[in-house]
Design an enzyme around this catalytic site. Sequence first.
Site, PDB file in Angstrom:
ATOM      1  CD  GLU A 136      -2.755  -1.533   0.068  1.00  0.00           C
ATOM      2  OE1 GLU A 136      -2.775  -0.673  -0.584  1.00  0.00           O
ATOM      3  OE2 GLU A 136      -2.987  -2.755  -0.088  1.00  0.00           O
ATOM      4  CE1 TYR A 174      -3.029  -5.813  -6.331  1.00  0.00           C
ATOM      5  CE2 TYR A 174      -4.834  -6.085  -8.011  1.00  0.00           C
ATOM      6  CZ  TYR A 174      -4.453  -5.561  -6.710  1.00  0.00           C
ATOM      7  OH  TYR A 174      -5.247  -4.860  -5.968  1.00  0.00           O
TER       8      TYR A 174
END
Length: 614
Positions: A355, A439
């Site tokens: 993150e 991803y």
Amino acid sequence: MTKHFLLFITLICGLFSAQQNAYYQQFAKYKMDIDVDAANYTFQGKQSIDYTNNSPDELNVVYFNLYWNAFKPGSMMDQRVQFQGKTGDSRLNVNGISRLASIPKDQEGAQNIHWIKQNGKLLKFEIQETIMKVYLDQPMKSNSSTKFTMEWDANIPMQIRRSGRNNREGIDMTVTQWYPKIAEYDYDGWAAFDYVGREFHAPFADFDVNIKIDKNYVIGAGGTLENPSDVKGYTDSPSIKADKNDKVNWHWTAKNMLDFAWAADRDYSVESFSVLNGPKVYLVYQKSEKTKAWSELKPYITKYYQLMNAAFGDYVYPSYAFIQGGDGGMEYGMCTMVLGEAKSVESLCGLMFHEGSHSWFQQMMATNEPMYPWMDEGFTSYAEDYVMYQIFPPKEAKPNPFINSLHAYEKFTKSGLEEPAVWLGDHHDNGTAYTYSTYVKGETFLVELGYIMGEENLQKTMKEYYNQWHQKHPTDRDFIHIAQKVSGMDLKWFHHYWINTTKTIDYGIKNVQYDMTSTTITLANNSQVPMPIDFNVLLKDKTIVNYQIPLNLTRTFKTKDINGDFKSLAIWQWTQREYTFTIPYTKDQLAVLGIDFSQRLADVNQADNIVEVK
């Protein structure tokens, strides 16, 4: 020289200059006053927005995002979850049944717009669920500014995805994507994407935010707290001055960010420390036995920022807050909301480092996520694996930091579910396919570039990408342009194959012929994506000899890489299915022949890449 000719030359030069300087970006300044009714999970909001149109276009309408309108039965998000069923995001469904369909009326999300004005004049607007279309009283001319003012109220939804109240870890309010947020406008037009569960986009903006809330609450946010001594949690002896309703005001500011997010809880603790040549880091969480890993984070987070700054460019903001928010992990400006409970420090760091890396590949290099989600999530995943490999070295030796993703990609290609990474983020039909195209394919895009042009060139590309594009809105075309300039190679073909198609790489050793003084090897391209080939030879005396077979498509060829020196062989044309070459070693000298000992080549069939010589 005639006047007409001079005029012609002036016009041509002007057009050329305009083309050379075509990039622009919009800018906004938000001032907000928020009054929270914590008992009922609602608030009243007022905001003004100074909006600057730096585009060459005259604007007659503007668009705002009203994300919380998605959190109710029958919404587009609910419809999409029902369509995807068990293949969708597991946080949005239970056994394939949409959680949105059963939200009680008083726990639905809502952003109710009372009015909006432009320079004091009421404007007509229409709500299209999570999009508000506003008709301007006066068109905004190029290179001009205007002021919007508005009032609204909001209902904080049950937490199902990212935002919400009373999540399973007991956080009272996670308040993200929570205000009427002006959409980005660029060369492609308004980024007015309906919110059905995926990514976000916005212009850079300054924020000045006042949040009035019950005095017993502690707020964690992405920004600078301007009055820490007036509120709970940030100083040892605060001088809390509550109003007649027992509320205190929290004053936050932030500069040149995409958004402003916050969370509030009565049991938050706040810890902070400063990273040398990095940000001041805040840890905002509920202390308990389940969150004890948070107390051990300081040295790991410090090392994380040092590695990220060195590899990808300096973090530009003054602080960063890791906030226990309750729904997986989700990045925002100068903060992230993460699950607080963790099995180990390493697993918590893995979540936080992913993150946190969005600060580079979402906040600073602010691509249009709904259009290019692989550039954000994929590049962020690459950074996560890069730093985790160094901070938590694997117990068993691995050939490279990205090998797990490469193996996962190889396995997934056999499922038949793969979808192209070029698809818009919200338009993938299968949640797992979205994960891999965004991803995994985004991460392996960089791994393959390192393999094609050499790791040193990839590192230079990442730094130059930062130098040219931080705090701007780059596209994939901008990134490829830099990679080509750094390497001298043509890389458009690879971008096309990897992002626009689901074609795969599959090279193999087809035949080995041993002779008295040499060995002749035939390789085969068994799939659709052409690649240059690193071929490695392990001799019985433990010496490794490296060869490189250039691909004609790159036009310029790799000169060095992590394997050390290598010998260049003849070019392999991309239309050619087989390739034969001879090396000056006999069978009794050879131990192993192999394609890519470094295991960076995303080959979907590794079984025929190695020959042990016996």
